[in-house]
Design a protein around this motif. Structure first.
Motif, mmCIF file in Angstrom:
data_model
loop_
_atom_site.group_PDB
_atom_site.id
_atom_site.type_symbol
_atom_site.label_atom_id
_atom_site.label_comp_id
_atom_site.label_asym_id
_atom_site.label_seq_id
_atom_site.Cartn_x
_atom_site.Cartn_y
_atom_site.Cartn_z
ATOM 1 N N LEU A 331 0.850 -1.195 0.000
ATOM 2 C CA LEU A 331 0.000 0.000 0.000
ATOM 3 C C LEU A 331 0.884 1.244 0.000
ATOM 4 O O LEU A 331 1.790 1.357 0.832
ATOM 5 N N ILE A 332 0.604 2.180 -0.913
ATOM 6 C CA ILE A 332 1.387 3.410 -1.053
ATOM 7 C C ILE A 332 0.505 4.583 -0.657
ATOM 8 O O ILE A 332 -0.570 4.794 -1.242
ATOM 9 N N ASP A 333 0.951 5.332 0.329
ATOM 10 C CA ASP A 333 0.262 6.563 0.751
ATOM 11 C C ASP A 333 0.964 7.740 0.080
ATOM 12 O O ASP A 333 2.127 8.033 0.379
ATOM 13 N N THR A 334 0.271 8.433 -0.834
ATOM 14 C CA THR A 334 0.884 9.516 -1.611
ATOM 15 C C THR A 334 0.654 10.853 -0.940
ATOM 16 O O THR A 334 -0.217 11.000 -0.066
ATOM 17 N N ILE A 335 1.424 11.823 -1.361
ATOM 18 C CA ILE A 335 1.290 13.176 -0.840
ATOM 19 C C ILE A 335 0.036 13.817 -1.408
ATOM 20 O O ILE A 335 -0.286 13.649 -2.586
ATOM 21 N N GLY A 336 -0.690 14.528 -0.572
ATOM 22 C CA GLY A 336 -1.898 15.207 -1.034
ATOM 23 C C GLY A 336 -1.590 16.557 -1.641
ATOM 24 O O GLY A 336 -0.749 17.309 -1.135
ATOM 25 N N MET A 337 -2.240 16.875 -2.751
ATOM 26 C CA MET A 337 -2.058 18.167 -3.416
ATOM 27 C C MET A 337 -3.341 18.518 -4.160
ATOM 28 O O MET A 337 -4.171 17.654 -4.440
ATOM 29 N N SER A 338 -3.492 19.790 -4.421
ATOM 30 C CA SER A 338 -4.695 20.265 -5.099
ATOM 31 C C SER A 338 -4.800 19.665 -6.490
ATOM 32 O O SER A 338 -3.789 19.408 -7.149
ATOM 33 N N GLN A 339 -6.035 19.453 -6.936
ATOM 34 C CA GLN A 339 -6.228 18.903 -8.274
ATOM 35 C C GLN A 339 -5.770 19.862 -9.361
ATOM 36 O O GLN A 339 -5.583 19.458 -10.514
ATOM 37 N N ARG A 340 -5.569 21.125 -9.013
ATOM 38 C CA ARG A 340 -5.096 22.106 -9.993
ATOM 39 C C ARG A 340 -3.591 22.297 -9.948
ATOM 40 O O ARG A 340 -3.061 23.128 -10.682
ATOM 41 N N ASP A 341 -2.911 21.543 -9.103
ATOM 42 C CA ASP A 341 -1.447 21.632 -9.008
ATOM 43 C C ASP A 341 -0.819 20.854 -10.166
ATOM 44 O O ASP A 341 -1.252 19.745 -10.504
ATOM 45 N N GLN A 342 0.219 21.446 -10.764
ATOM 46 C CA GLN A 342 0.906 20.785 -11.872
ATOM 47 C C GLN A 342 1.657 19.537 -11.421
ATOM 48 O O GLN A 342 1.976 18.669 -12.246
ATOM 49 N N MET A 343 1.942 19.428 -10.117
ATOM 50 C CA MET A 343 2.661 18.257 -9.623
ATOM 51 C C MET A 343 1.801 16.996 -9.633
ATOM 52 O O MET A 343 2.320 15.894 -9.458
ATOM 53 N N VAL A 344 0.488 17.143 -9.813
ATOM 54 C CA VAL A 344 -0.375 15.963 -9.892
ATOM 55 C C VAL A 344 0.031 15.100 -11.080
ATOM 56 O O VAL A 344 0.108 13.864 -10.984
ATOM 57 N N THR A 345 0.319 15.745 -12.210
ATOM 58 C CA THR A 345 0.746 15.000 -13.396
ATOM 59 C C THR A 345 2.057 14.274 -13.137
ATOM 60 O O THR A 345 2.240 13.118 -13.558
ATOM 61 N N GLU A 346 2.984 14.920 -12.425
ATOM 62 C CA GLU A 346 4.254 14.272 -12.104
ATOM 63 C C GLU A 346 4.053 13.076 -11.170
ATOM 64 O O GLU A 346 4.723 12.044 -11.307
#
Length: 477
Positions: A331-346
């Motif tokens: 199980l991988i717990d990822t960092i939370g970020m806004s859906q409008r953040d460009q880091m979501v794609t990364e």
């Protein structure tokens, strides 16, 4: 006065020569035969005009001596030339051998005489050459003018299209209002079902689509049962968690900040430990930015007896997954970020290119609005989601917004979370229970939609063409 003589075999040929040399206005002074040819003396018309003008006495013109005049540089006048006196032999300048050689060569080789050809009448009367045109500058000016004309035309066209769209929207709104008013008067049960769906949190787009496809009936309760049946048929859930936990694999929980990913990860970890034991499970966290983010998961891991690994980038994740390939479930717990953040794609790219088959589970907050949930799904969709988990069900006043997004986006709903307790507050998604919860105790909410508001909402739903492709695939039978 410049009198010219022309000779030819015949008078016609002689006159032709005069015309070519002096033009049609030449003055013929004499015409006589001489030694078998015709001789014509002619004068240019300009010279005849100059004879009538008063003449002025010409100034004496200076003439410079040449090498034949013993290198005398002083100018003399042609009217009164000075007599040349022979210089005595004793006073003659002594030239060296080189100067004498040059002088002899100049005397021996006279300069060629250039014969001046008199210009013809056509050459003297020819118009001046037109100035050359800069074709590059002309092309640049034409290109600039064409570009400006295109830009102006595009601007006018854009304004015209905007006005046409506004007029079209106004006409569609008015026609939709009239159509809905007629439908509500003819079939009042449709208005009642529409209020129920809007109060439950479903979008006006989905509500209008289902109401238009609803069979004719006079009973509002029967119409609502048909709506629930169609919604349940299009709500995809897992039958039991044995398929998920027994199969195992690598699962990554993704979603915006504060949606409850870490707590949900701990709940899933507790279920895996109870089924397979702590040795078959591994936990990974990528949350290296939030203060205490990885410490929260480490505490859960310590309670469950499971090792927690922390990674920072794709390289660390590759190494960690390679070392944990013998684990049944990761199980991988990822960092939370806004859906409008460009880091979501990364983040999505990091999980997709980690070298393992990482299944992404999207956490959807039940308290978010319909528009926000749509943005979240579009941002985290990537190459495809394995499923979703509904969180914070206990905090939501209505859950129709989440169900609406799950149905239209065709997501597979795995679990619902309704509290902070680990692992008690995590349940399998039950379609019947969720739809009953959505339409339960919403009379107060349905009362806020008046009869005058329904036509406007249905007209606005008719202009939302962005979800038509998803609504066409909703199963009705």
């Amino acid at each position: 006065m410049n009198v010219k003589k022309f000779t030819a075999a015949t008078s016609r040929d002689a006159l032709r020569k005069v015309r070519e040399a002096l033009g049609p206005d030449a003055v013929i002074l004499s015409n006589r035969p001489v030694d078998g040819v015709v001789e014509i003396l002619a004068l240019d018309n300009d010279d005849v005009a100059s004879l009538a003008a008063p003449s002025t006495q010409a100034e004496p013109q200076p003439r410079f001596a040449s090498f034949d005049d013993d290198f005398d540089p002083e100018p003399v006048f042609t009217r009164a030339p000075a007599p040349r006196q022979p210089a005595p032999r004793a006073a003659a300048p002594q030239l060296d051998a080189f100067a004498g050689q040059a002088y002899v060569e100049r005397r021996a080789a006279p300069a060629p005489v250039e014969v001046e050809v008199p210009p013809t009448y056509e050459n003297r009367r020819a118009p001046a050459a037109a100035p050359a045109i800069d074709m590059a500058a002309m092309s640049s000016m034409m290109s600039a003018a064409i570009a400006q004309a295109k830009e102006s035309a595009a601007s006018e066209m854009s304004g015209m299209m905007s006005e046409i769209r506004a007029m079209r929207g106004l006409m569609e709104t008015q026609l939709a209002e009239l159509s809905w008013n007629a439908t509500a008067q003819r079939e009042p049960q449709k208005a009642a079902v529409l209020r129920e769906m809007l109060a439950a949190g479903f979008s006006a787009t989905l509500a209008r689509y289902l109401i238009d496809k609803m069979p004719v009936t006079k009973d509002a309760a029967e119409a609502l049962r048909w709506i629930k049946t169609v919604l349940a048929r299009n709500l995809t859930t897992i039958a039991n968690e044995d398929d998920l936990l027994s199969r195992g694999g690598v699962f990554a929980l993704v979603g915006p900040t504060g949606v409850g990913k870490t707590t949900t990860t701990a709940k899933l970890a507790a279920r895996c430990v109870m089924r397979h034991g702590p040795d078959k499970l591994a936990l990974i966290t990528t949350d290296a930015y939030r203060i205490g983010g990885h410490e929260q998961l480490r505490i859960y891991g310590k309670i469950l007896g499971v090792m927690v690994h922390s990674v920072k980038d794709e390289a660390d994740l590759r190494i960690a997954l390679k070392e944990l390939k013998n684990k049944h479930t990761v199980l991988i717990d990822t960092i939370g970020m806004s859906q409008r953040d460009q880091m979501v794609t990364e983040q999505v790219a990091m999980l997709s290119e980690s070298g393992a088959d990482v299944k992404r589970l999207l956490c959807l907050n039940a308290t978010s609005t319909n528009e926000t949930l749509n943005e979240v799904v579009r941002a985290y969709q990537g190459s495809g989601l394995a499923g979703c988990i509904m969180t914070k069900l206990d905090e939501a006043a209505s859950i129709g917004n989440v169900l609406d997004v799950v149905i239209r986006q065709k997501l597979n709903l795995h679990y619902i979370s309704n509290g902070q307790r680990v692992p008690e507050d995590l349940h399998l998604a039950d379609r019947g229970m969720l739809l009953d919860r959505a339409f339960r105790n919403n009379r107060a909410a349905s009362a806020q939609f008046g009869d005058a508001d329904l036509p406007l909402m249905m007209a606005a739903a008719g202009r939302m063409d962005g979800h038509e492709h998803a609504l066409r695939e909703v199963s009705l039978g």
